[in-house]
Design a protein around this motif. Structure first.
Motif, short mmCIF file in Angstrom:
data_model
loop_
_atom_site.label_atom_id
_atom_site.label_comp_id
_atom_site.label_asym_id
_atom_site.label_seq_id
_atom_site.Cartn_x
_atom_site.Cartn_y
_atom_site.Cartn_z
N ALA A 59 0.83 -1.26 -0.08
CA ALA A 59 0.00 0.03 0.08
C ALA A 59 0.82 1.28 -0.07
CB ALA A 59 -0.93 -0.03 1.10
N TRP A 60 1.95 1.31 0.69
CA TRP A 60 2.86 2.59 0.76
C TRP A 60 3.61 2.57 -0.67
CZ3 TRP A 60 7.90 3.47 0.02
CH2 TRP A 60 8.56 4.74 0.37
N SER B 197 23.59 7.64 -16.79
CA SER B 197 23.14 8.79 -17.50
C SER B 197 21.73 9.21 -16.64
CB SER B 197 22.48 8.99 -18.79
OG SER B 197 23.53 8.36 -19.44
N PHE B 198 21.73 8.77 -15.40
CA PHE B 198 20.56 9.01 -14.62
C PHE B 198 20.81 10.07 -13.75
CE2 PHE B 198 19.78 4.54 -15.55
CZ PHE B 198 18.52 4.80 -16.34
N GLU B 199 19.83 11.08 -13.63
CA GLU B 199 19.70 12.02 -12.42
C GLU B 199 18.49 11.86 -11.35
OE1 GLU B 199 18.15 16.66 -12.69
OE2 GLU B 199 19.96 16.36 -14.04
N LEU B 200 18.97 11.73 -10.31
CA LEU B 200 17.80 11.54 -9.38
C LEU B 200 17.05 12.62 -9.10
CD1 LEU B 200 17.13 9.71 -6.57
CD2 LEU B 200 18.50 11.38 -5.42
N ASP B 201 15.77 12.29 -9.27
CA ASP B 201 14.57 13.29 -8.99
C ASP B 201 13.75 13.40 -7.86
OD1 ASP B 201 12.50 14.91 -10.70
OD2 ASP B 201 11.08 13.43 -10.37
N ARG B 202 13.59 12.28 -7.42
CA ARG B 202 12.78 12.31 -5.89
C ARG B 202 12.98 10.79 -5.31
NH1 ARG B 202 6.78 13.26 -7.62
NH2 ARG B 202 7.62 14.31 -9.21
N GLY B 203 12.92 10.95 -4.15
CA GLY B 203 12.85 9.62 -3.45
C GLY B 203 12.41 9.72 -2.01
N ARG B 204 11.76 8.61 -1.41
CA ARG B 204 11.23 8.74 -0.34
C ARG B 204 11.54 7.42 0.50
NH1 ARG B 204 7.88 12.85 1.29
NH2 ARG B 204 6.86 11.13 2.99
N PHE B 205 11.65 7.47 1.85
CA PHE B 205 11.59 6.28 2.71
C PHE B 205 10.20 6.19 3.57
CE2 PHE B 205 16.01 5.15 2.73
CZ PHE B 205 16.71 6.51 2.50
N GLY B 206 9.89 5.02 3.81
CA GLY B 206 8.54 4.35 4.54
C GLY B 206 8.60 3.15 5.15
N CYS B 207 7.60 2.90 5.76
CA CYS B 207 7.10 1.65 6.66
C CYS B 207 8.02 1.55 7.86
CB CYS B 207 7.43 0.56 5.70
SG CYS B 207 6.09 0.57 4.39
N TYR B 208 7.68 2.25 8.79
CA TYR B 208 8.53 2.32 10.01
C TYR B 208 7.94 1.50 11.12
CZ TYR B 208 10.25 6.46 7.89
OH TYR B 208 10.68 7.16 6.95
N VAL B 209 6.86 0.49 10.93
CA VAL B 209 6.17 -0.17 11.90
C VAL B 209 7.31 -1.16 12.00
CG1 VAL B 209 4.54 -1.67 12.45
CG2 VAL B 209 3.93 0.61 11.58
N PRO B 210 7.55 -1.88 13.04
CA PRO B 210 8.36 -3.11 13.27
C PRO B 210 7.71 -4.09 12.50
CG PRO B 210 8.00 -2.15 15.36
CD PRO B 210 7.12 -1.31 14.55
N LEU B 211 8.68 -5.15 12.27
CA LEU B 211 8.21 -6.41 11.86
C LEU B 211 7.15 -7.27 12.72
CD1 LEU B 211 8.65 -7.51 8.64
CD2 LEU B 211 10.52 -8.86 9.67
N CYS B 212 5.95 -7.52 12.12
CA CYS B 212 5.12 -8.10 12.84
C CYS B 212 4.28 -9.20 12.11
CB CYS B 212 4.25 -7.58 13.98
SG CYS B 212 3.67 -6.18 12.81
#
Length: 249
Positions: free
Chosen positions: A19-20, A164-179
């Motif tokens: 989902a994220w 030849s790539f230029e970073l455009d955007r990026g995000r981290f996510g999902c901080y809930v502990p593994l359960c």
């Protein structure tokens, strides 16, 4: 590994990750234009749904679960069956993690992408709390991708510089502990907002978008009256939280 990953994505934790990633990829591809868009890997999961490019295809290796979607292509990511500079958008959900030569896959992506074409990549972050947990012996819950096979954002940035790539955007996510259950996911949900604010680089997964730049290419635009472009005042750009930082990789 594609089969194990596809099965894991149907578990409560997998649905949480899925989902994220769907939200991030939707935001990164919605304004990508052109004629051809390709998703490499996990063909049963449509990550091109928010894009309006007319021709779409879902490429996967012979060992991947096929799904029932039209437009499937069977190929190896290290040898893409497309002409050079023929694809406008490429989406790769966890693709680099199960390939034998992920750098070669990126070289192939660079070859087939049009100038100013876009690639969107998702993957597990080996420097997250989930990655640290994987190194502890005796724990029952395991990720479908071992930490040594995970490709960190800092490693991706290094490969982008070589190509030849230029970073455009990026995000981290999902901080809930593994359960294991949805109930525990709900109990730990408060960590989602805390992690996004206080330790963004520790997110369990990431989504990165990059653009293929061609040196010397000149974009054709409208002629400016009087031969000069009027300069306007530029608005200040506010910082955005949870972006991939160079010091965190």
């Amino acid at each position: 590994m594609p089969i194990e990953l596809a099965q894991w994505l149907e578990t409560p934790m997998g649905q949480y990750v899925r989902a994220w990633e769907q939200r991030q990829v939707d935001a990164m591809v919605t304004n990508a234009f052109g004629y051809h868009a390709i998703q490499i890997g996990l063909p049963h999961w449509d990550l091109l749904q928010a894009n309006r490019i007319p021709y779409k295809a879902w490429a996967h290796s012979p060992s991947a679960p096929f799904g029932q979607r039209a437009g499937r292509l069977i190929c190896e990511p290290e040898q893409l069956p497309f002409d050079g500079q023929s694809i406008d958008l490429m989406v790769m959900p966890h693709t680099l993690e199960w390939c034998e030569d992920p750098h070669q896959v990126l070289r192939e992506v660079e070859r087939v992408l049009m100038p100013e074409g876009r690639v969107v990549i998702t993957g597990f972050n080996p420097y997250s709390l989930w990655g640290v947990r994987e190194s502890l012996p005796g724990l029952a819950l395991r990720l479908p991708v071992p930490v040594p096979s995970q490709v960190s954002p800092s490693r991706l940035k290094d490969w982008f510089k070589l190509l030849s790539f230029e970073l455009d955007r990026g995000r981290f996510g999902c901080y809930v502990p593994l359960c294991a259950t949805q109930a525990w996911l709900q109990r730990w949900h408060f960590m989602e907002h805390a992690g996004d604010r206080w330790w963004p680089a520790a997110g369990a997964v990431y989504a990165i978008a990059a653009v293929k730049r061609v040196i010397g290419m000149r974009l054709v635009g409208p002629a400016w009256r009087g031969g000069k472009r009027r300069r306007g005042r530029r608005a200040a750009v506010a910082p955005v939280a949870n972006q991939l930082k160079d010091d965190h990789g």
